[in-house]
Motif scaffolding. Structure first.
Motif, mmCIF file in Angstrom:
data_model
loop_
_atom_site.group_PDB
_atom_site.id
_atom_site.type_symbol
_atom_site.label_atom_id
_atom_site.label_comp_id
_atom_site.label_asym_id
_atom_site.label_seq_id
_atom_site.Cartn_x
_atom_site.Cartn_y
_atom_site.Cartn_z
ATOM 1 N N GLY A 106 0.807 -1.209 0.000
ATOM 2 C CA GLY A 106 0.000 0.000 0.000
ATOM 3 C C GLY A 106 0.841 1.260 0.000
ATOM 4 O O GLY A 106 0.556 2.228 -0.731
ATOM 5 N N ILE A 107 1.902 1.269 0.812
ATOM 6 C CA ILE A 107 2.786 2.437 0.879
ATOM 7 C C ILE A 107 3.504 2.656 -0.454
ATOM 8 O O ILE A 107 3.572 3.785 -0.970
ATOM 9 C CB ILE A 107 3.820 2.260 2.004
ATOM 10 C CG1 ILE A 107 3.128 2.254 3.374
ATOM 11 C CG2 ILE A 107 4.865 3.367 1.957
ATOM 12 C CD1 ILE A 107 4.060 1.933 4.521
ATOM 13 N N ARG A 121 -6.937 3.095 5.507
ATOM 14 C CA ARG A 121 -5.699 2.425 5.092
ATOM 15 C C ARG A 121 -4.504 2.977 5.865
ATOM 16 O O ARG A 121 -3.622 2.223 6.270
ATOM 17 C CB ARG A 121 -5.488 2.583 3.586
ATOM 18 C CG ARG A 121 -6.524 1.867 2.739
ATOM 19 C CD ARG A 121 -6.149 1.872 1.278
ATOM 20 N NE ARG A 121 -5.036 0.970 1.024
ATOM 21 C CZ ARG A 121 -4.475 0.809 -0.170
ATOM 22 N NH1 ARG A 121 -4.898 1.515 -1.196
ATOM 23 N NH2 ARG A 121 -3.470 -0.029 -0.333
ATOM 24 N N VAL A 122 -4.472 4.289 6.051
ATOM 25 C CA VAL A 122 -3.386 4.884 6.832
ATOM 26 C C VAL A 122 -3.409 4.358 8.261
ATOM 27 O O VAL A 122 -2.371 4.019 8.838
ATOM 28 C CB VAL A 122 -3.489 6.426 6.823
ATOM 29 C CG1 VAL A 122 -2.460 7.035 7.766
ATOM 30 C CG2 VAL A 122 -3.295 6.959 5.410
ATOM 31 N N VAL A 276 -5.172 -7.149 12.255
ATOM 32 C CA VAL A 276 -6.178 -6.073 12.253
ATOM 33 C C VAL A 276 -5.718 -4.928 11.360
ATOM 34 O O VAL A 276 -6.489 -4.390 10.553
ATOM 35 C CB VAL A 276 -6.444 -5.569 13.692
ATOM 36 C CG1 VAL A 276 -7.258 -4.272 13.655
ATOM 37 C CG2 VAL A 276 -7.191 -6.619 14.495
ATOM 38 N N GLY A 277 -4.438 -4.551 11.488
ATOM 39 C CA GLY A 277 -3.900 -3.490 10.648
ATOM 40 C C GLY A 277 -3.947 -3.845 9.175
ATOM 41 O O GLY A 277 -4.293 -3.007 8.326
ATOM 42 N N THR A 278 -3.637 -5.097 8.850
ATOM 43 C CA THR A 278 -3.656 -5.534 7.457
ATOM 44 C C THR A 278 -5.078 -5.557 6.909
ATOM 45 O O THR A 278 -5.314 -5.164 5.757
ATOM 46 C CB THR A 278 -3.023 -6.934 7.327
ATOM 47 O OG1 THR A 278 -1.711 -6.913 7.888
ATOM 48 C CG2 THR A 278 -2.924 -7.349 5.869
ATOM 49 N N LEU A 279 -6.042 -5.992 7.718
ATOM 50 C CA LEU A 279 -7.445 -5.989 7.294
ATOM 51 C C LEU A 279 -7.928 -4.576 7.004
ATOM 52 O O LEU A 279 -8.655 -4.336 6.029
ATOM 53 C CB LEU A 279 -8.315 -6.640 8.373
ATOM 54 C CG LEU A 279 -8.198 -8.162 8.516
ATOM 55 C CD1 LEU A 279 -8.841 -8.626 9.813
ATOM 56 C CD2 LEU A 279 -8.842 -8.864 7.332
ATOM 57 N N LEU A 280 -7.514 -3.632 7.829
ATOM 58 C CA LEU A 280 -7.875 -2.228 7.594
ATOM 59 C C LEU A 280 -7.192 -1.685 6.338
ATOM 60 O O LEU A 280 -7.824 -1.034 5.497
ATOM 61 C CB LEU A 280 -7.472 -1.372 8.798
ATOM 62 C CG LEU A 280 -8.501 -1.143 9.902
ATOM 63 C CD1 LEU A 280 -7.842 -0.446 11.088
ATOM 64 C CD2 LEU A 280 -9.671 -0.305 9.391
ATOM 65 N N ALA A 289 -14.939 3.560 3.209
ATOM 66 C CA ALA A 289 -13.768 4.441 3.267
ATOM 67 C C ALA A 289 -12.494 3.676 3.027
ATOM 68 O O ALA A 289 -11.546 4.162 2.435
ATOM 69 C CB ALA A 289 -13.710 5.142 4.625
ATOM 70 N N ALA A 290 -12.455 2.408 3.509
ATOM 71 C CA ALA A 290 -11.229 1.622 3.360
ATOM 72 C C ALA A 290 -11.002 1.210 1.916
ATOM 73 O O ALA A 290 -9.899 0.943 1.502
ATOM 74 C CB ALA A 290 -11.306 0.365 4.240
#
Length: 292
Positions: A106-107, A121-122, A276-280, A289-290
């Motif tokens: 993503g980055i 995503r951020v 959780v971070g990866t799912l977001l 929004a995601a």
């Protein structure tokens, strides 16, 4: 998903999760570079046979330059980073670190391909990196004897996977996936061959290590690629990428079951936070929004 696709998804997660276990078993006898050279070499032969049977060889010749770069970015570099890290890092822990591929992807896609990063995503990226800090809290030391640099090398694996994915998206979009996989493996094999000859171990290699590297090449690389591309064709990329979230639990499971690795609170909490971070970050949670 249909039952067949769901079964293949869990089979793929199990195979990719077990790859870290096989690396852990074989690394002592082979060393990092010969281990990866054998992995990609055997995989290249296997996938080349599939490519010939499916009549996709012409695509490799037509796009050989882009595939050569993909072989370095998406195969040789991440495999080497993970191989060096697995010498001191537990297989289960390394499988969790590798779950950060979508975060790095993503980055890099934002910086290189100008893809938009939504607030979700951020937030997911921040949470994912926080999970790595929790997971490696007792190892983030850069003093002599510390494992801080091992963690940095391990993070090189998902970083190069993310970079390689963006390169594939930009330069090999629309090319048959099996041709991309085969071309990348052949290129990586050519790059790694002279290095492996220079670093080949002087001591005999145990039969268990040979069996492990063969399983790593055929099951966790060759067959796993075929299963993944079949899933993408049947259910789409967004559903297929859920294997990223399923592989770490399998990696931890195999490490605990077969390598007697400890299941610590850091591993459990770190894995949960990273997932959780990866799912977001990938839009699986966070609503519209995601995915914007």
């Amino acid at each position: 998903m249909q039952a067949t696709d769901l079964r293949n998804l869990f089979l793929l997660a199990s195979l990719w999760g077990s790859s870290f276990m096989f690396m852990r078993v074989a690394i002592e006898d082979f060393g990092p570079i010969p281990l990866i050279a054998m992995r990609v070499g055997i995989s290249a032969l296997f996938l080349l046979g599939v490519t010939v049977v499916t009549h996709n060889g012409a695509a490799i010749i037509a796009h050989w330059k882009a595939m050569a770069v993909a072989g370095v970015l998406n195969v040789a570099m991440p495999f080497l980073c993970l191989s060096y890290a697995v010498q001191t890092m537990m297989a289960g822990t390394l499988s969790i670190v590798n779950a950060m591929v979508p975060l790095f992807g993503g980055i890099i896609a934002w910086a290189w391909l100008r893809e938009r990063l939504s607030w979700a995503r951020v937030l997911g990226l921040a949470i994912g990196f926080a999970g790595i800090v929790v997971l490696m809290l007792d190892k983030l030391s850069f003093v002599p004897g510390g494992e801080g640099w091992v963690v940095v090398i391990a993070l090189g694996g998902p970083f190069f996977y993310g970079l390689g994915a963006c390169h594939l998206s930009k330069y090999l979009h629309g090319v048959a996936p099996i041709a991309c996989a085969t071309g990348s493996m052949i290129a990586a094999s050519i790059v790694l061959l002279p290095l492996s000859l220079l670093t080949w171990p002087d001591t005999p290699i145990a039969a268990l290590s040979w069996a492990s590297v063969t399983c790593l090449a055929i099951l966790c690389t060759g067959i796993a690629y075929l299963i993944f591309y079949r899933l993408v064709a049947r259910v789409g990329a967004s559903k297929s990428i859920t294997v990223t979230f399923l592989a770490p639990p399998f990696g931890v499971f195999w490490g605990v079951l077969l390598l007697d690795e400890p299941l610590t609170i850091n591993v459990i909490l770190g894995a949960a936070i990273v997932l959780v971070g990866t799912l977001l970050a990938t839009g699986f949670i966070g609503g519209k929004a995601a995915r914007s």
